[in-house]
Scaffold this motif. Structure first.
Motif, PDB file in Angstrom:
ATOM      1  N   GLU A 112       0.835  -1.194   0.000  1.00  0.00           N
ATOM      2  CA  GLU A 112       0.000   0.000   0.000  1.00  0.00           C
ATOM      3  C   GLU A 112       0.880   1.259   0.000  1.00  0.00           C
ATOM      4  O   GLU A 112       1.882   1.330   0.706  1.00  0.00           O
ATOM      5  CB  GLU A 112      -0.879  -0.035   1.255  1.00  0.00           C
ATOM      6  N   GLY A 113       0.503   2.232  -0.848  1.00  0.00           N
ATOM      7  CA  GLY A 113       1.204   3.500  -0.896  1.00  0.00           C
ATOM      8  C   GLY A 113       2.399   3.551  -1.822  1.00  0.00           C
ATOM      9  O   GLY A 113       3.097   4.557  -1.878  1.00  0.00           O
ATOM     10  N   VAL A 151     -15.264  -4.335 -14.236  1.00  0.00           N
ATOM     11  CA  VAL A 151     -15.802  -4.432 -12.884  1.00  0.00           C
ATOM     12  C   VAL A 151     -14.608  -4.610 -11.965  1.00  0.00           C
ATOM     13  O   VAL A 151     -13.743  -5.447 -12.219  1.00  0.00           O
ATOM     14  CB  VAL A 151     -16.758  -5.640 -12.741  1.00  0.00           C
ATOM     15  N   VAL A 152     -14.554  -3.824 -10.904  1.00  0.00           N
ATOM     16  CA  VAL A 152     -13.477  -3.927  -9.921  1.00  0.00           C
ATOM     17  C   VAL A 152     -14.094  -4.301  -8.583  1.00  0.00           C
ATOM     18  O   VAL A 152     -14.986  -3.598  -8.087  1.00  0.00           O
ATOM     19  CB  VAL A 152     -12.692  -2.606  -9.784  1.00  0.00           C
ATOM     20  N   LEU A 153     -13.630  -5.415  -8.035  1.00  0.00           N
ATOM     21  CA  LEU A 153     -14.063  -5.844  -6.706  1.00  0.00           C
ATOM     22  C   LEU A 153     -12.909  -5.638  -5.739  1.00  0.00           C
ATOM     23  O   LEU A 153     -11.755  -5.890  -6.083  1.00  0.00           O
ATOM     24  CB  LEU A 153     -14.453  -7.321  -6.706  1.00  0.00           C
ATOM     25  N   ASP A 160      -5.023  -1.473   1.098  1.00  0.00           N
ATOM     26  CA  ASP A 160      -4.850  -2.854   1.538  1.00  0.00           C
ATOM     27  C   ASP A 160      -6.064  -3.702   1.172  1.00  0.00           C
ATOM     28  O   ASP A 160      -7.201  -3.317   1.414  1.00  0.00           O
ATOM     29  CB  ASP A 160      -4.653  -2.847   3.062  1.00  0.00           C
ATOM     30  N   GLY A 161      -5.829  -4.856   0.540  1.00  0.00           N
ATOM     31  CA  GLY A 161      -6.902  -5.776   0.185  1.00  0.00           C
ATOM     32  C   GLY A 161      -6.596  -6.507  -1.104  1.00  0.00           C
ATOM     33  O   GLY A 161      -5.529  -6.333  -1.707  1.00  0.00           O
ATOM     34  N   THR A 162      -7.552  -7.313  -1.536  1.00  0.00           N
ATOM     35  CA  THR A 162      -7.419  -8.051  -2.784  1.00  0.00           C
ATOM     36  C   THR A 162      -8.410  -7.496  -3.790  1.00  0.00           C
ATOM     37  O   THR A 162      -9.621  -7.459  -3.526  1.00  0.00           O
ATOM     38  CB  THR A 162      -7.678  -9.555  -2.564  1.00  0.00           C
ATOM     39  N   THR A 166      -3.013  -8.053  -5.237  1.00  0.00           N
ATOM     40  CA  THR A 166      -2.965  -8.104  -3.780  1.00  0.00           C
ATOM     41  C   THR A 166      -2.166  -6.916  -3.292  1.00  0.00           C
ATOM     42  O   THR A 166      -1.007  -6.724  -3.694  1.00  0.00           O
ATOM     43  CB  THR A 166      -2.326  -9.413  -3.298  1.00  0.00           C
ATOM     44  N   VAL A 167      -2.793  -6.104  -2.446  1.00  0.00           N
ATOM     45  CA  VAL A 167      -2.124  -4.943  -1.875  1.00  0.00           C
ATOM     46  C   VAL A 167      -1.961  -5.209  -0.378  1.00  0.00           C
ATOM     47  O   VAL A 167      -2.947  -5.400   0.339  1.00  0.00           O
ATOM     48  CB  VAL A 167      -2.942  -3.657  -2.112  1.00  0.00           C
TER      49      VAL A 167
END
Length: 153
Positions: free
Chosen positions: A75-76, A98-100, A127-129, A149-150
């Motif tokens: 992240e960042g 589409v972005v989840l 942060d997240g997938t 993956t962040v």
């Protein structure tokens, strides 16, 4: 009267399939169903054209090559570029996306295809997938996806 168009389960996300189906079919769909053995698009009308479109959406799953750069990041540390240069979209004018984020709808829309491909930027992801689907808005409605993956700082 509604009809359920089914195929063996191939989708990893009901939200992704629902967003793509609504992007292509609009108000003609009542939603989707993903079970252990089948994926289905539920149509509000059973016209041959709608049944064929729903069938094509399911049959065309993950037939487009979609990539992300980077695929794993902290992240960042910058933006992510999502690219689809698949020959199947080379002659299309637009494609849907589409972005989840962690399985929930984060963004969706359409963008122009230029020079035979589509490039999207995911600015400063958190942060997240992320699962990013790209799909054709013209028949036969193929789609593909990439994951990013962040990791937290």
């Amino acid at each position: 009267m509604s009809i359920s168009v089914q195929r063996p389960t191939i989708w990893n996300s009901a939200t992704g399939l629902d967003s793509i189906a609504r992007g292509i079919l609009g108000d003609n769909t009542a939603g989707v169903s993903i079970a252990k053995t089948y994926s289905a698009i539920v149509l509000l009308n059973d016209t041959p054209e709608l049944v064929e479109t729903a069938t094509n959406i399911l049959d065309g799953y993950n037939t487009l090559v979609v990539t992300s750069d980077p695929a794993i990041m902290t992240e960042g540390t910058g933006d992510v570029t999502i690219t689809c240069n698949d020959p199947l979209i080379a002659n299309d004018s637009d494609a849907g996306y589409v972005v989840l984020l962690d399985g929930a709808l984060f963004a969706s829309g359409t963008d122009s295809i230029t020079a035979g491909g589509l490039e999207l930027t995911l600015p400063d992801p958190v942060d997240g997938t992320y699962t990013i689907y790209i799909y054709r808005v013209a028949s036969p409605y193929q789609s593909g996806f990439a994951r990013v993956t962040v990791n937290e700082v």
